[in-house]
Design an enzyme around this catalytic site. Structure first.
Site, PDB file in Angstrom:
ATOM      1  N   TYR A 143       0.840  -1.219   0.000  1.00 27.52           N
ATOM      2  CA  TYR A 143       0.000   0.000   0.000  1.00 27.52           C
ATOM      3  C   TYR A 143       0.869   1.262   0.000  1.00 27.52           C
ATOM      4  CZ  TYR A 143      -4.458  -2.335   0.092  1.00 27.52           C
ATOM      5  OH  TYR A 143      -5.558  -3.071  -0.287  1.00 27.52           O
ATOM      6  N   HIS A 186     -15.046   2.928  -1.175  1.00 24.15           N
ATOM      7  CA  HIS A 186     -14.033   1.924  -0.811  1.00 24.15           C
ATOM      8  C   HIS A 186     -12.911   2.530   0.008  1.00 24.15           C
ATOM      9  CE1 HIS A 186     -15.429  -0.847  -4.340  1.00 24.15           C
ATOM     10  NE2 HIS A 186     -16.313  -0.741  -3.365  1.00 24.15           N
ATOM     11  N   THR A 206     -15.635   1.746 -14.697  1.00 16.37           N
ATOM     12  CA  THR A 206     -15.704   0.638 -13.750  1.00 16.37           C
ATOM     13  C   THR A 206     -16.106  -0.638 -14.483  1.00 16.37           C
ATOM     14  OG1 THR A 206     -16.682  -0.199 -11.679  1.00 16.37           O
ATOM     15  CG2 THR A 206     -18.103   1.152 -13.088  1.00 16.37           C
ATOM     16  N   ASN A 222     -16.858   4.215 -21.046  1.00 15.93           N
ATOM     17  CA  ASN A 222     -15.858   3.166 -20.868  1.00 15.93           C
ATOM     18  C   ASN A 222     -15.425   2.727 -22.263  1.00 15.93           C
ATOM     19  OD1 ASN A 222     -14.444   0.750 -20.261  1.00 15.93           O
ATOM     20  ND2 ASN A 222     -15.729   0.375 -18.466  1.00 15.93           N
TER      21      ASN A 222
HETATM   22  N1  APR Z   1     -11.482   5.772 -19.110  1.00 15.26           N
HETATM   23  C1  APR Z   1     -12.617   5.108 -18.744  1.00 15.26           C
HETATM   24  N2  APR Z   1     -12.646   3.792 -18.419  1.00 15.26           N
HETATM   25  C2  APR Z   1     -11.476   3.132 -18.470  1.00 15.26           C
HETATM   26  C3  APR Z   1     -10.256   3.750 -18.848  1.00 15.26           C
HETATM   27  C4  APR Z   1     -10.298   5.129 -19.165  1.00 15.26           C
HETATM   28  N3  APR Z   1      -9.184   5.780 -19.534  1.00 15.26           N
HETATM   29  N4  APR Z   1      -9.251   2.799 -18.794  1.00 15.26           N
HETATM   30  C5  APR Z   1      -9.843   1.654 -18.386  1.00 15.26           C
HETATM   31  N5  APR Z   1     -11.168   1.848 -18.207  1.00 15.26           N
HETATM   32  C6  APR Z   1     -12.180   0.890 -17.749  1.00 15.26           C
HETATM   33  C7  APR Z   1     -11.875  -0.547 -18.042  1.00 15.26           C
HETATM   34  O1  APR Z   1     -12.392  -0.916 -19.306  1.00 15.26           O
HETATM   35  C8  APR Z   1     -12.626  -1.263 -16.908  1.00 15.26           C
HETATM   36  O2  APR Z   1     -13.970  -1.532 -17.299  1.00 15.26           O
HETATM   37  O3  APR Z   1     -12.199   0.998 -16.338  1.00 15.26           O
HETATM   38  C9  APR Z   1     -12.626  -0.240 -15.773  1.00 15.26           C
HETATM   39  C10 APR Z   1     -11.697  -0.586 -14.637  1.00 15.26           C
HETATM   40  O4  APR Z   1     -12.208  -1.742 -14.014  1.00 15.26           O
HETATM   41  P1  APR Z   1     -11.491  -2.266 -12.672  1.00 15.26           P
HETATM   42  O5  APR Z   1     -10.024  -2.239 -12.863  1.00 15.26           O
HETATM   43  O6  APR Z   1     -12.177  -3.540 -12.308  1.00 15.26           O
HETATM   44  O7  APR Z   1     -11.797  -1.149 -11.598  1.00 15.26           O
HETATM   45  P2  APR Z   1     -13.104  -0.957 -10.732  1.00 15.26           P
HETATM   46  O8  APR Z   1     -14.325  -1.316 -11.499  1.00 15.26           O
HETATM   47  O9  APR Z   1     -13.036   0.410 -10.152  1.00 15.26           O
HETATM   48  O10 APR Z   1     -12.885  -2.023  -9.550  1.00 15.26           O
HETATM   49  C11 APR Z   1     -13.832  -2.022  -8.508  1.00 15.26           C
HETATM   50  O11 APR Z   1     -12.503  -3.650  -7.341  1.00 15.26           O
HETATM   51  O12 APR Z   1     -10.571  -4.541  -6.434  1.00 15.26           O
HETATM   52  C12 APR Z   1     -11.655  -3.743  -6.200  1.00 15.26           C
HETATM   53  O13 APR Z   1     -11.627  -2.102  -4.529  1.00 15.26           O
HETATM   54  C13 APR Z   1     -11.232  -2.339  -5.846  1.00 15.26           C
HETATM   55  O14 APR Z   1     -12.545  -0.314  -6.134  1.00 15.26           O
HETATM   56  C14 APR Z   1     -12.037  -1.460  -6.807  1.00 15.26           C
HETATM   57  C15 APR Z   1     -13.153  -2.398  -7.243  1.00 15.26           C
END
Ligand code: APR
Length: 254
Positions: A69, A121, A199, A224
Site C-alpha cells: 500500500y 471503498h 468501472t 468506458n
Molecule cells: N477511461 C474510462 N474507463 C477506463 C479507462 C479510461 N481511460 N481505462 C480503463 N477503463 C475501464 C476498463 O475498461 C474497466 O472496465 O475501467 C474499468 C476498470 O475496471 P477495474 O479495474 O475492475 O476497476 P473498478 O471497477 O473500479 O474495480 C472495482 O474492485 O478490487 C476492487 O476495490 C477495488 O474499487 C475497486 C473495485
C-alpha cells in the site's frame, strides 16, 4: 460520431436536476494509476488480492501488505488529476443536484476540483489502527523508499494502543463506510441520470447502484472504452475514455 454522443449526453445532463456520477479505476487510468482488471499491467493481473487486500492477509503478513500500500500511496501521490477529473469538477460545479460517488481510494477527484466526493471503498491516505481504529496522522511515506511494490515494510504502531497501522481502504469481506454508502444509495434512489465512468461493474455492493437507479427510472450512461458488467443495463454506452469524453461533454454544454 463522438460529437453526436457528446451532444446527446449534454442534452440529458442539461435536462436532469438529480445526477449521480459513479466512477471506478478507469477514471484515474489516464493519470497513470493502474486499474485492477482488464489491462496487462492491471493490479489483479500482477498481484493476488487475497494476499494483499484482506484483513486476514494483513494479520498474516502486515509488512508485505503495508509495503504494497505504501507503493500504491506513492504512485497516487505522484499522479496528477487528469482532464476528466477537471472536466467533471467543472460540470458538477454547475449542477447542484450532482453527486460524485467513487470506488477509487486515490484523491484525484479532489485534486481535480471535486469538493465532496463519496468514497465507497475508503481512502488510501486515511490510515488507522488495525486494533483500536484510532486515526493515525503520521505521513508513512516520509523516509521510505516506496518505489517497489513487493517490499516488506513493517507498519507504524498506534500511538494509543501500540497496534499496527493499516490503510484506510475497504478490503474484500469488509463493510463499506456506512455514511458514504447510505448517501450514495439515497442519491441513486432519486437520480434521473447516472453516468457510470471507468468501472468493470464487478464488485458489489457498489456495482449494484446503477441497477438500483435504473429501477427507479434513471437513465444510465456508461463511459468506458470497453464493455463492462454495467453495459447491458446502460441506455447509452459512450465508448471513450474519461479524459476524452468528459471534456467533450463539458464543451458541448458550454
Ligand atoms: N477511461 C474510462 N474507463 C477506463 C479507462 C479510461 N481511460 N481505462 C480503463 N477503463 C475501464 C476498463 O475498461 C474497466 O472496465 O475501467 C474499468 C476498470 O475496471 P477495474 O479495474 O475492475 O476497476 P473498478 O471497477 O473500479 O474495480 C472495482 O474492485 O478490487 C476492487 O476495490 C477495488 O474499487 C475497486 C473495485
Amino acid at each position: 460520431m463522438q460529437g453526436e454522443i457528446a451532444t446527446t449526453v449534454a442534452a440529458d445532463w442539461r435536462q436532469a436536476q438529480r445526477i449521480v456520477v459513479l466512477t471506478g479505476a478507469g477514471m484515474s487510468a489516464e493519470s497513470g494509476v493502474a486499474t485492477f482488471r482488464g489491462a496487462r499491467h492491471a493490479l489483479w493481473e500482477r498481484f493476488d488480492p487475497m494476499q494483499l487486500a484482506t484483513a486476514e492477509a494483513f494479520r498474516a503478513d502486515s509488512a508485505l501488505v503495508w509495503g504494497w500500500y505504501l507503493w500504491r500511496m506513492a504512485a497516487a501521490r505522484a499522479a496528477a488529476a487528469n482532464a476528466g477529473h477537471r472536466a467533471l469538477a467543472a460540470l458538477a460545479a454547475d449542477k447542484p443536484g450532482c453527486t460524485v460517488v467513487t470506488q477509487n481510494v486515490d484523491d484525484l477527484h479532489e485534486r481535480g476540483g471535486s469538493p465532496a466526493v463519496l468514497h465507497l471503498h475508503g481512502d488510501l491516505f486515511a490510515h488507522r489502527c488495525f486494533d483500536c481504529s484510532r486515526e493515525y496522522d503520521g505521513d508513512p511515506l516520509i523516509g521510505v523508499d516506496a518505489s517497489a511494490p513487493q517490499q516488506r515494510v513493517p507498519p507504524p504502531r498506534c500511538h494509543h494502543c501500540g497496534g499496527p497501522i493499516r490503510p484506510g481502504v475497504v478490503w474484500f469481506g469488509e463493510s463499506l463506510p456506512e455514511r458514504a454508502f447510505a448517501a450514495a444509495l439515497s442519491a441513486c434512489e432519486r437520480a434521473e441520470l447516472v453516468l457510470v465512468i471507468g468501472t468493470s461493474g464487478l464488485v458489489h455492493p457498489a456495482a449494484g447502484l446503477p441497477a438500483l437507479a435504473k429501477r427507479q427510472g434513471a437513465r444510465i450512461i456508461e463511459i468506458n472504452p470497453e464493455a463492462s458488467a454495467i453495459s447491458s443495463l446502460a441506455d447509452l454506452h459512450w465508448r471513450s475514455t474519461a479524459a476524452r469524453a468528459l471534456p467533450q461533454l463539458r464543451d458541448a454544454l458550454a
